[in-house]
Scaffold this active site. Structure first.
Site, short mmCIF file in Angstrom:
data_model
loop_
_atom_site.label_atom_id
_atom_site.label_comp_id
_atom_site.label_asym_id
_atom_site.label_seq_id
_atom_site.Cartn_x
_atom_site.Cartn_y
_atom_site.Cartn_z
N THR A 372 2.89 -8.37 -6.96
CA THR A 372 4.31 -8.66 -6.73
C THR A 372 4.69 -9.93 -7.48
O THR A 372 3.94 -10.90 -7.47
CB THR A 372 4.62 -8.82 -5.22
OG1 THR A 372 6.01 -9.13 -5.05
CG2 THR A 372 3.78 -9.91 -4.58
N HIS A 424 -9.35 -10.68 5.65
CA HIS A 424 -10.61 -11.41 5.81
C HIS A 424 -11.69 -10.56 6.50
O HIS A 424 -12.87 -10.92 6.49
CB HIS A 424 -10.36 -12.69 6.63
CG HIS A 424 -11.24 -13.83 6.24
ND1 HIS A 424 -12.44 -13.67 5.57
CD2 HIS A 424 -11.11 -15.17 6.45
CE1 HIS A 424 -13.00 -14.84 5.38
NE2 HIS A 424 -12.23 -15.78 5.90
#
Length: 453
Positions: A372, A424
């Site tokens: 993006t 994560h």
């Protein structure tokens, strides 16, 4: 023969949509493949074209929720368009108006001839008395103008508009009221601001309207407007909340010197455009760099599904594009196989599809990683949100000239902040940092993109 206008299928998972906007009116004539309406789903917004030529009859209104396959109108090929009828009527009215205007001019000329005759008689011995009589008869007062002889065209126009002839300044010979006087009066009054009424109908009481010149009610700036969330906006909200709830999202940052990329673009932008028919932008460099880095760090290109990690041997690169109705992420398939020209052409094609509301659901499916670029809107730094089920997203930002230290000296370089948001649960911090460093190395030495070192 009638052709049914149906809500098309846009994907197996889409059963409901919103008919956002009609581009035609009931009774309009349309050609084959002409855009009829705008359909908005929770994933895409697209224009639906006509399957044949004819006259449209609408059975659904803009803003309605519609089902896939639902009939929202028909195209009838054997009728004359309402617009054509109105144009014909307009031409007839225009001819009638010209005819009446011509009659008015003829009558005005007759009035001038009579006036000339009166002036000739004024030369006689009885001129003073006759001039006085002519003056009293010629200067028709406003009160007496309603009783004077009006031409047929003026009489009809005054009746249609509900006007008082005594209020209209007359400029014709002998104080006669002409058609042009009435039209000028209407124009000065704002055309149709004067209430149209039939002859004999009473005017509304003056108390119903504010006095002329009265100040408008003050705008306090405390008003509110409610607008229902569009399907695509609701879907964006759901996915963003899903990303927050279902992932352990973290963002790491770095910065890259774009001097080498900018120099390459400066040297080869023109021949690149001439040869490939598309401009050479910055995004294609990052797509190639990310594709190489993802091969070195496959966990960044993987998904979590239940208790399993799904690795991909390919790179389907999502490119986030800000559209008027919301953010969409079309996918460049097998980006690891493509060069700068193919990538730039794909991005340009997607941008055109988004602008023309022709993006298909298949264009949005299957992405494994997303880029993006908030820099095109002036963003200097941001933390992009994951696009589930993907595990990472790369955020690009504004290129800004900043002082940096290069080999012990402070120089001004075109710098860009890079941000990598990642899940994560599947990507360790070390891998995320090294992945972003790899992107930085490839961008600062873009020749490595082709040498693959």
């Amino acid at each position: 023969m009638a052709i049914e206008i149906r809500v098309p299928e846009v994907g197996e998972s889409v059963q409901e949509a919103v008919l956002a906007e009609w581009f035609v009116k009931d009774g309009d004539a349309v050609e084959k493949d002409q855009a009829l309406f705008l359909l908005e789903t929770d994933k895409v917004t697209l224009e639906v074209p006509a399957e044949g030529a004819g006259v449209v009859r609408l059975t659904a209104s803009a803003g309605e929720n519609v089902q896939v396959g639902q009939v929202v109108g028909t195209i009838e090929s054997g009728e004359v368009a309402k617009g054509e009828e109105e144009r014909k009527e307009g031409k007839s009215a225009e001819k009638e108006g010209k005819k009446e205007e011509k009659e008015g001019k003829t009558e005005d000329e007759e009035g001038r001839r009579r006036e000339v005759g009166s002036r000739a008689e004024a030369v006689s011995e009885e001129a003073p008395a006759r001039e006085e009589e002519a003056g009293s008869a010629g200067e028709a007062s406003p009160e007496g103008r309603e009783e004077q002889q009006l031409t047929p065209s003026v009489k009809r126009l005054v009746a249609e508009k509900g006007l008082d002839p005594g209020e209209i300044p007359a400029t014709g010979p002998g104080g006669r009221l002409t058609r042009n006087d009435v039209l000028l009066y209407l124009e000065e009054r704002g055309g149709n601001r004067a209430k149209e009424r039939t002859p004999g109908e009473e005017s509304p009481p003056e108390g119903d309207a504010p006095p002329k010149g009265a100040p408008a009610a003050p705008d306090t700036g405390e008003g509110t407007t409610r607008k229902r969330l569009s399907p695509i906006r609701r879907r964006i909200a759901e996915r963003l909340l899903e990303a927050k709830r279902s992932t352990a999202m973290l963002t790491t940052f770095n910065e890259a010197d774009l001097g080498a990329v900018m120099e390459l673009r400066r040297k080869y932008k023109s021949p690149f455009t001439v040869k490939h028919g598309v401009g050479l932008g910055i995004t294609s460099f990052f797509v190639m760099a990310a594709a190489q880095a993802l091969r070195a760090f496959p966990q960044v290109n993987a998904f979590i599904e239940g208790d399993e990690i799904v690795y991909h041997d390919y790179v389907h690169m999502g490119i986030a594009i800000g559209a008027e109705r919301g953010l969409v992420v079309p996918v460049i398939r097998h980006a690891q196989r493509l060069g700068a020209a193919a990538i730039e052409k794909a991005i340009a094609e997607f941008a055109d599809k988004v602008r023309e509301n022709k993006l298909e659901l298949s264009d949005l499916e299957g992405g494994t990683f997303t880029i993006t670029n908030g820099g095109v809107f002036g963003s200097l730094l941001s933390t992009p949100i994951l696009n589930p089920p993907q595990s990472a997203i790369l955020g690009l930002h504004k290129v800004e000239q900043r002082p940096v230290a290069v080999e012990g000296e402070v120089v001004v370089r075109p710098m860009m902040y890079l941000a990598l948001s990642y899940d994560h649960r599947i990507i360790d911090g070390r891998d995320a940092v090294q992945f972003l460093v790899r992107i930085k190395e490839l961008i600062e030495a873009p020749e490595r993109l082709w040498l693959e070192v």
